[in-house]
Design a protein around this motif. Structure first.
Motif, PDB file in Angstrom:
ATOM      1  N   ARG A   1       0.846  -1.195   0.000  1.00 55.79           N
ATOM      2  CA  ARG A   1       0.000   0.000   0.000  1.00 55.79           C
ATOM      3  C   ARG A   1       0.880   1.244   0.000  1.00 55.79           C
ATOM      4  O   ARG A   1       1.623   1.487   0.942  1.00 55.79           O
ATOM      5  CB  ARG A   1      -0.886   0.014   1.239  1.00 55.79           C
ATOM      6  CG  ARG A   1      -1.849  -1.132   1.297  1.00 55.79           C
ATOM      7  CD  ARG A   1      -2.548  -1.144   2.637  1.00 55.79           C
ATOM      8  NE  ARG A   1      -3.627  -2.098   2.630  1.00 55.79           N
ATOM      9  CZ  ARG A   1      -4.629  -2.073   3.485  1.00 55.79           C
ATOM     10  NH1 ARG A   1      -4.680  -1.154   4.426  1.00 55.79           N
ATOM     11  NH2 ARG A   1      -5.580  -2.963   3.415  1.00 55.79           N
TER      12      ARG A   1
ATOM     13  N   LEU B   1      -6.139   1.300  -3.696  1.00 56.80           N
ATOM     14  CA  LEU B   1      -6.913   0.350  -2.899  1.00 56.80           C
ATOM     15  C   LEU B   1      -8.372   0.395  -3.331  1.00 56.80           C
ATOM     16  O   LEU B   1      -8.891   1.466  -3.651  1.00 56.80           O
ATOM     17  CB  LEU B   1      -6.802   0.692  -1.420  1.00 56.80           C
ATOM     18  CG  LEU B   1      -5.387   0.680  -0.845  1.00 56.80           C
ATOM     19  CD1 LEU B   1      -5.383   1.270   0.556  1.00 56.80           C
ATOM     20  CD2 LEU B   1      -4.828  -0.730  -0.842  1.00 56.80           C
ATOM     21  N   ARG B   2      -9.026  -0.752  -3.320  1.00 58.98           N
ATOM     22  CA  ARG B   2     -10.436  -0.821  -3.660  1.00 58.98           C
ATOM     23  C   ARG B   2     -11.156  -1.676  -2.614  1.00 58.98           C
ATOM     24  O   ARG B   2     -10.606  -2.659  -2.125  1.00 58.98           O
ATOM     25  CB  ARG B   2     -10.650  -1.424  -5.051  1.00 58.98           C
ATOM     26  CG  ARG B   2     -10.027  -0.606  -6.180  1.00 58.98           C
ATOM     27  CD  ARG B   2     -10.666   0.780  -6.287  1.00 58.98           C
ATOM     28  NE  ARG B   2     -10.076   1.612  -7.316  1.00 58.98           N
ATOM     29  CZ  ARG B   2      -9.140   2.528  -7.105  1.00 58.98           C
ATOM     30  NH1 ARG B   2      -8.650   2.724  -5.898  1.00 58.98           N
ATOM     31  NH2 ARG B   2      -8.681   3.267  -8.089  1.00 58.98           N
TER      32      ARG B   2
ATOM     33  N   GLY C   1      -9.749   5.069  -3.593  1.00 55.43           N
ATOM     34  CA  GLY C   1      -9.123   4.334  -2.510  1.00 55.43           C
ATOM     35  C   GLY C   1      -8.953   5.106  -1.224  1.00 55.43           C
ATOM     36  O   GLY C   1      -8.079   4.799  -0.424  1.00 55.43           O
TER      37      GLY C   1
ATOM     38  N   LEU D   1      -9.812  -3.164   2.334  1.00 53.83           N
ATOM     39  CA  LEU D   1      -9.255  -2.421   1.193  1.00 53.83           C
ATOM     40  C   LEU D   1      -8.104  -3.231   0.630  1.00 53.83           C
ATOM     41  O   LEU D   1      -7.133  -3.517   1.319  1.00 53.83           O
ATOM     42  CB  LEU D   1      -8.790  -1.043   1.625  1.00 53.83           C
ATOM     43  CG  LEU D   1      -9.892  -0.096   2.108  1.00 53.83           C
ATOM     44  CD1 LEU D   1      -9.303   1.185   2.632  1.00 53.83           C
ATOM     45  CD2 LEU D   1     -10.872   0.189   1.000  1.00 53.83           C
TER      46      LEU D   1
END
Length: 175
Positions: free
Chosen positions: A45, A116-117, A157, A172
């Motif tokens: 991330r 991020l989703r 995100g 996420l």
């Protein structure tokens, strides 16, 4: 900042991290798309406004300026590189991290997206037929549809949906 307009500063920032070959120029002009190389795919991330992963890894020196600039304390240095910890608070995409980055691994002209989703677990009460729109109501991008489909092109995100979910049914994940 209007992200649809690309000005000279955008291209200057882009070119500090990219070499454009004649073939690449024609691909861009003619609309061909390239698949990302394995080294360009994120496995960690990263903060918003981050350069492509291979460039980020080459340029980020782990100085911690972005960590100090983050008002929400969402950034940390791990393995001498900046990482995003968005588990307890959403990112407001303020751009402070990008504004202070001395190496331009983070830059305001790169995309304001964490990559991020949201992924909805079986604990989601809307999936069990109960009425809940907490994630949809909290999404500033209006990226979550009533059937919990995420419009990935709209989602940035930020994590607002994850924080709003009172049953912790949203993870996420890197897209």
């Amino acid at each position: 900042m209007n992200t649809n307009r690309k000005n000279e500063a955008y291209y200057q920032a882009y070119l500090t991290h990219h070499h454009i070959s004649r073939r690449g120029l024609f691909r861009g002009v003619l609309g061909a798309t390239e698949q990302p190389n394995e080294e360009q795919i994120r496995t960690v991330r990263r903060p918003p406004f981050a350069a492509r992963e291979d460039l980020f890894l080459a340029v980020c020196n782990g100085c911690g300026a972005c960590v100090s600039a983050c008002a929400n304390s969402l950034l940390r240095i791990t393995h001498n590189k900046a990482e995003l910890d968005i588990d307890y608070m959403a990112c407001d995409l303020c751009g402070n991290c990008a504004a202070v980055c001395p190496t331009h691994a983070l830059h305001p002209y790169f995309q304001a997206d964490t990559g991020l989703r949201p992924q909805f677990s079986a604990d989601c009460i809307a999936r069990h037929g109960q009425s809940c729109t907490a994630c949809q109501d909290s999404c500033p991008q209006v990226a979550i549809l009533p059937d919990l489909t995420v419009r990935k092109t709209l989602c940035n995100g930020c994590g607002e949906c994850k924080i709003a979910c009172f049953v912790s049914a949203i993870r996420l994940e890197l897209a």
